[in-house]
Enzyme design. Structure first.
Site, PDB file in Angstrom:
ATOM      1  N   ASN A 162     -11.309  19.351  -9.369  1.00  7.73           N
ATOM      2  CA  ASN A 162     -10.120  18.942 -10.115  1.00  7.73           C
ATOM      3  C   ASN A 162     -10.095  17.445 -10.415  1.00  7.73           C
ATOM      4  OD1 ASN A 162      -9.817  19.514  -7.181  1.00  7.73           O
ATOM      5  ND2 ASN A 162      -8.015  18.218  -7.409  1.00  7.73           N
ATOM      6  N   THR A 251       8.175  41.656  -4.056  1.00  9.51           N
ATOM      7  CA  THR A 251       8.439  42.046  -5.442  1.00  9.51           C
ATOM      8  C   THR A 251       7.615  41.195  -6.390  1.00  9.51           C
ATOM      9  OG1 THR A 251      10.672  42.704  -4.862  1.00  9.51           O
ATOM     10  CG2 THR A 251      10.251  42.251  -7.195  1.00  9.51           C
ATOM     11  N   CYS A 337      -3.382  11.765  -6.477  1.00  8.22           N
ATOM     12  CA  CYS A 337      -3.330  13.123  -6.986  1.00  8.22           C
ATOM     13  C   CYS A 337      -3.288  14.212  -5.927  1.00  8.22           C
ATOM     14  CB  CYS A 337      -4.448  13.387  -7.970  1.00  8.22           C
ATOM     15  SG  CYS A 337      -6.041  13.336  -7.254  1.00  8.22           S
TER      16      CYS A 337
END
Ligand SMILES: *Cc1c(COP(=O)(O)O)cnc(C)c1O
Length: 390
Positions: A162, A251, A337
């Site tokens: 990343n 759910t 980051c």
């Protein structure tokens, strides 16, 4: 994108590796599932539930197709962090591998989701080997081979990094793992949708991905868990009803899942042309900055790199100070980051970069909505700011 031209001096977003804006078409696909199609996908005894369940299965198919998987191998999660946790802890907790041993091999430049999960397992008695990388951010296959023992249950190597965009040779890594009889997990959050990837061709056993890194909504991700050759055993981390083949109860986030299905199809259809366009813009940015600013070093392999990412260090410049001087351009300094606390990037440190070098590092990550005008403005703004700071 007409709205962009209505904003004078609109801020420029070059932080797509942190998150991407949603594609408007994806929101359109999701909207009904917040409103009239609101059913619970587990309530199949009435039409509301059946409609939701059917749409979820369509999305599962769209995502499976993007990575060459079977629909039964797609497990929905809340994002890549959860998918990574499920992959690593789920395999570690499985009694199926308990006799083999308690050893994991990973890499120093992995995302914190992997590193923190491995560190937690170390407190539970697991042994973890953190492979080094070379100055380009790449691991050595010989070192990997030497690190795998008869007790190694899992090898975790991310596909694309990343921070630097560096792409590890995961096909070769997967082949090695197969020969040595160990499972191979890859965090492909940054590469799915940007790079061609096929779980069967590559020989991947587990793979994590996230919708919000590929123009989908936040809060939904997928863990691919191989069902055949070999059948991977993965214990649930979240219990309560046995959804998602017993691996992840709760759910289902139906609107999010519909959005992720829609982005999977968009990425598959547009990948070739889109990636070429983004690569051209990234190369233009790299050339422009290098021409206008002296003392630029590119961090990471230039050859094995995502087409949208440029990570540079500028000699004698502190990236935090530089970014404060260019508030309208959203980029990332490597120090900021990974967490709220400012720490020098563990990725660049693993590549042997000095603290000073890391302090001057900046990540540009382009995306689907980046324009040539924005790249030209960015080069101008950075050249002017560096000159005034020097
Ligand atoms: C963003 C990212 C993650 C975390 O993804 P979430 O969906 O935000 O939890 C994990 N790994 C990599 C490589 C990432 O870029």
């Amino acid at each position: 994108m007409e709205w962009k031209f209505l904003q004078l001096n609109a801020p420029i977003y070059l932080d797509n590796n942190a998150t991407t804006p949603m594609d408007p078409d994806v929101l359109t696909a999701m909207t009904p599932y917040f409103l009239n199609k609101f059913g619970n996908a587990a309530s199949r005894n009435h039409s509301f539930g059946c409609e939701a369940a059917g749409a979820v299965e369509d999305a599962r198919q769209q995502i499976a197709k993007l990575i060459g998987a079977d629909v039964r191998e797609i497990i929905f999660t809340s994002g890549a962090t959860e998918a990574v946790n499920l992959a690593i802890k789920g395999v570690a907790e499985s009694t199926f591998y308990a006799d083999k041993g308690r050893h994991i091999v990973t890499v120093r430049t992995e995302h914190k989701a992997v590193l923190d999960t491995c560190a937690w397992l170390e407190t539970k008695g697991w042994h973890v080997t953190y492979l080094p990388v070379d100055e380009f951010g790449l691991i050595g296959l010989k070192q990997l081979e030497a690190a795998i023992t008869d007790q190694t249950v899992l090898v975790c190597v991310m596909h694309a990094n990343n921070e630097t965009g560096v792409i590890q040779p995961i096909q070769e890594i997967a082949t090695l793992c197969k020969h040595r009889g160990t499972l191979f997990f890859t965090d492909a959050t940054q590469s799915v949708g940007k790079q061609l990837l096929d779980v069967d061709d590559f020989g991947i056993d587990l793979l994590a991905m996230s919708a919000h890194k590929m123009y989908g909504p936040k809060g939904v991700g997928v863990l691919f868990v191989r069902r055949r050759k070999p059948r991977v055993r993965c214990e649930a981390m979240i219990h309560g009803g046995g959804h998602e083949r017993g691996m992840r109860s709760g759910t289902l986030n139906v609107p999010g899942i519909i959005g992720m299905g829609a982005v999977a199809t968009l990425c598959r259809q547009n990948m070739g042309t889109e990636q070429q366009r983004i690569r051209n813009l990234r190369d233009e940015l790299q050339r422009g900055l290098s021409d206008r600013i002296s003392g630029i070093v590119i961090n990471g392999s230039v050859e094995h790199r995502l087409v949208n990412t440029l990570n540079i260090s500028i000699e004698g410049i502190d990236s935090e100070v530089l970014m404060e001087n260019i508030p309208d351009i959203a980029v990332s300094s490597s120090s900021a980051c990974t967490s709220a606390a400012l720490q020098p990037s563990h990725v660049l440190a693993a590549m042997g970069r000095s603290d000073g070098h890391i302090a001057g590092s900046i990540r540009f990550s382009l995306g689907r909505f980046t324009t040539a005008i924005e790249i030209a403005k960015t080069v101008e703004a950075f050249a002017a700011a560096v000159n005034s700071l020097r």
